[in-house]
Enzyme design. Structure first.
Site, PDB file in Angstrom:
ATOM      1  N   ASN A  12      19.438 -35.376   1.701  1.00 18.41           N
ATOM      2  CA  ASN A  12      20.803 -35.119   2.177  1.00 18.41           C
ATOM      3  C   ASN A  12      21.071 -35.987   3.405  1.00 18.41           C
ATOM      4  O   ASN A  12      20.560 -35.717   4.488  1.00 18.41           O
ATOM      5  CB  ASN A  12      20.947 -33.628   2.520  1.00 18.41           C
ATOM      6  CG  ASN A  12      22.323 -33.298   3.081  1.00 18.41           C
ATOM      7  OD1 ASN A  12      23.269 -34.086   2.978  1.00 18.41           O
ATOM      8  ND2 ASN A  12      22.436 -32.122   3.679  1.00 18.41           N
ATOM      9  N   TRP A  13      21.885 -37.021   3.209  1.00 17.29           N
ATOM     10  CA  TRP A  13      22.162 -37.957   4.305  1.00 17.29           C
ATOM     11  C   TRP A  13      23.110 -37.388   5.350  1.00 17.29           C
ATOM     12  O   TRP A  13      23.271 -37.955   6.422  1.00 17.29           O
ATOM     13  CB  TRP A  13      22.761 -39.252   3.754  1.00 17.29           C
ATOM     14  CG  TRP A  13      21.858 -40.032   2.868  1.00 17.29           C
ATOM     15  CD1 TRP A  13      20.567 -39.737   2.511  1.00 17.29           C
ATOM     16  CD2 TRP A  13      22.170 -41.263   2.208  1.00 17.29           C
ATOM     17  NE1 TRP A  13      20.073 -40.698   1.683  1.00 17.29           N
ATOM     18  CE2 TRP A  13      21.029 -41.654   1.473  1.00 17.29           C
ATOM     19  CE3 TRP A  13      23.302 -42.061   2.153  1.00 17.29           C
ATOM     20  CZ2 TRP A  13      20.987 -42.815   0.702  1.00 17.29           C
ATOM     21  CZ3 TRP A  13      23.276 -43.218   1.391  1.00 17.29           C
ATOM     22  CH2 TRP A  13      22.129 -43.596   0.670  1.00 17.29           C
ATOM     23  N   LYS A  14      23.790 -36.282   5.012  1.00 12.46           N
ATOM     24  CA  LYS A  14      24.789 -35.695   5.910  1.00 12.46           C
ATOM     25  C   LYS A  14      25.811 -36.780   6.301  1.00 12.46           C
ATOM     26  O   LYS A  14      26.158 -37.605   5.462  1.00 12.46           O
ATOM     27  CB  LYS A  14      24.108 -35.026   7.105  1.00 12.46           C
ATOM     28  CG  LYS A  14      23.054 -34.004   6.654  1.00 12.46           C
ATOM     29  CD  LYS A  14      22.519 -33.152   7.760  1.00 12.46           C
ATOM     30  CE  LYS A  14      21.492 -32.172   7.207  1.00 12.46           C
ATOM     31  NZ  LYS A  14      21.003 -31.239   8.229  1.00 12.46           N
ATOM     32  N   HIS A 104      25.741 -25.343   1.979  1.00 12.05           N
ATOM     33  CA  HIS A 104      24.828 -25.740   3.047  1.00 12.05           C
ATOM     34  C   HIS A 104      25.180 -24.971   4.318  1.00 12.05           C
ATOM     35  O   HIS A 104      26.348 -24.677   4.572  1.00 12.05           O
ATOM     36  CB  HIS A 104      24.930 -27.250   3.290  1.00 12.05           C
ATOM     37  CG  HIS A 104      23.827 -27.790   4.142  1.00 12.05           C
ATOM     38  ND1 HIS A 104      23.830 -27.666   5.519  1.00 12.05           N
ATOM     39  CD2 HIS A 104      22.687 -28.453   3.829  1.00 12.05           C
ATOM     40  CE1 HIS A 104      22.738 -28.232   6.011  1.00 12.05           C
ATOM     41  NE2 HIS A 104      22.023 -28.703   5.009  1.00 12.05           N
ATOM     42  N   GLU A 106      25.489 -25.814   7.244  1.00 17.37           N
ATOM     43  CA  GLU A 106      26.470 -26.495   8.103  1.00 17.37           C
ATOM     44  C   GLU A 106      27.889 -26.266   7.596  1.00 17.37           C
ATOM     45  O   GLU A 106      28.837 -26.185   8.387  1.00 17.37           O
ATOM     46  CB  GLU A 106      26.144 -27.990   8.180  1.00 17.37           C
ATOM     47  CG  GLU A 106      24.887 -28.255   8.976  1.00 17.37           C
ATOM     48  CD  GLU A 106      24.240 -29.603   8.690  1.00 17.37           C
ATOM     49  OE1 GLU A 106      23.160 -29.846   9.241  1.00 17.37           O
ATOM     50  OE2 GLU A 106      24.814 -30.403   7.918  1.00 17.37           O
ATOM     51  N   GLU A 174      16.926 -22.818   2.611  1.00 18.66           N
ATOM     52  CA  GLU A 174      16.887 -23.499   3.899  1.00 18.66           C
ATOM     53  C   GLU A 174      17.029 -22.482   5.024  1.00 18.66           C
ATOM     54  O   GLU A 174      18.151 -22.074   5.350  1.00 18.66           O
ATOM     55  CB  GLU A 174      18.019 -24.525   4.000  1.00 18.66           C
ATOM     56  CG  GLU A 174      17.844 -25.736   3.118  1.00 18.66           C
ATOM     57  CD  GLU A 174      18.610 -26.927   3.660  1.00 18.66           C
ATOM     58  OE1 GLU A 174      17.992 -27.981   3.867  1.00 18.66           O
ATOM     59  OE2 GLU A 174      19.820 -26.811   3.901  1.00 18.66           O
ATOM     60  N   GLY A 180      16.385 -29.040  11.302  1.00 23.27           N
ATOM     61  CA  GLY A 180      16.500 -29.944  12.443  1.00 23.27           C
ATOM     62  C   GLY A 180      15.754 -29.503  13.684  1.00 23.27           C
ATOM     63  O   GLY A 180      15.846 -30.135  14.727  1.00 23.27           O
ATOM     64  N   SER A 220      13.096 -29.185   8.252  1.00 24.39           N
ATOM     65  CA  SER A 220      12.045 -29.927   8.957  1.00 24.39           C
ATOM     66  C   SER A 220      10.901 -30.345   8.025  1.00 24.39           C
ATOM     67  O   SER A 220       9.724 -30.248   8.380  1.00 24.39           O
ATOM     68  CB  SER A 220      11.513 -29.111  10.147  1.00 24.39           C
ATOM     69  OG  SER A 220      12.564 -28.857  11.073  1.00 24.39           O
ATOM     70  N   GLY A 241      16.568 -33.551   5.175  1.00 24.10           N
ATOM     71  CA  GLY A 241      17.631 -34.087   6.013  1.00 24.10           C
ATOM     72  C   GLY A 241      17.214 -35.361   6.717  1.00 24.10           C
ATOM     73  O   GLY A 241      17.190 -36.440   6.131  1.00 24.10           O
ATOM     74  N   GLY A 242      16.860 -35.241   7.983  1.00 29.77           N
ATOM     75  CA  GLY A 242      16.566 -36.414   8.808  1.00 29.77           C
ATOM     76  C   GLY A 242      15.525 -37.352   8.227  1.00 29.77           C
ATOM     77  O   GLY A 242      15.670 -38.579   8.288  1.00 29.77           O
TER      78      GLY A 242
END
Length: 262
Positions: A12-14, A104, A106, A174, A180, A220, A241-242
């Site tokens: 997921n590049w967000k 999600h 977010e 999640e 994160g 994470s 994610g990251g």
């Protein structure tokens, strides 16, 4: 019922990478996996770029016959009409998207999406032939108040209310407290919730759907902790994610079998 679920590593590049950066990144990721002789039938790899990148990624995947899958980060509950800024499932289907991330944390927190809204988007995705990647998870307050799986299971049941038959879907657990933070859940924690989610799927949609549905862990995830999660019987991949924005790290996560011997 015994079934073999193909692991899915979903990046997921967000809100990162414009369409030119997306082309370069996707090429590098495909090359890294090809150089490592990655078997996409053994472990599926999917990227979830921003909307503005999807056409570029589609063109690259088609032209170079890449084995990468791709999807969108959200979809409208509506097919068309006066919904400024919304993106229809019909548009994503026309771009040959396979997946769409829904619910999600977010979206739930920053855009106040309720379980009902998420449920309407699940139905819209399925209507247009998209595979929902349905995100569920609890905050640290939820965890302390209700225990490990109560909130994710309740979110799952609410989002799938009214869904019938044998839908093709993916569930992503999640824990909000892990996203994160650098502090992942333990494999045992992930397995406990994934097992409860699979039991809820069986209750809602039957044994066949429950056995076939892939349940991902997200929060994470890194190349040095992925193998622990993948050893758990009900964890079938990761929503990343990251780490999915780093070619070497994401490709190492996808190759968890080789580099850790799991």
């Amino acid at each position: 019922m015994v079934t073999t679920r193909t692991p899915l590593m979903a990046g997921n590049w967000k809100m990162n990478l414009d369409h030119l950066q997306a082309i370069a990144f996707t090429q590098k990721l495909a090359w890294a996996l090809k150089d490592a002789k990655h078997d996409f039938d053994d472990v599926e790899v999917a990227v979830f770029p921003p909307y503005t990148d999807l056409r570029s990624v589609q063109t690259l995947v088609d032209a170079d016959k890449l084995s990468l899958s791709y999807g969108a980060q959200d979809v409208s509950a509506h097919d068309s009409g006066a919904y400024t800024g919304e993106i229809s499932g019909a548009f994503l289907s026309a771009l040959a998207c396979k997946y769409v991330i829904l619910g999600h944390s977010e979206r739930r927190t920053l855009h106040a999406e309720t379980d009902e809204v998420v449920g309407s988007k699940v139905k819209a995705a399925l209507k247009h032939g998209l595979v929902p990647v349905l995100c569920v998870g609890e905050t640290s307050e939820d965890l302390e108040k209700f225990g490990a799986s109560a909130v994710p299971v309740a979110q799952l049941k609410a989002a799938l209310e009214g869904v019938e038959g044998t839908p093709d879907l993916v569930v992503a657990y999640e824990p909000v407290w892990a996203i994160g933070s650098g502090q992942a859940a333990t494999p045992d924690q992930a397995q406990t919730v994934a097992h409860a989610l699979r039991a809820a799927l069986e209750e809602l949609l039957g044994e066949e759907v429950a056995a076939a549905t892939r349940i991902l862990y997200g929060g994470s995830v890194k190349s040095d902790n992925i193998a622990g999660f993948m050893r758990e019987p009900d964890v079938d991949g990761a929503l990343i994610g990251g780490a999915s924005l780093k070619v070497d790290e994401f490709s190492a996560i996808a190759r968890f079998r080789q580099h850790v011997g799991s």
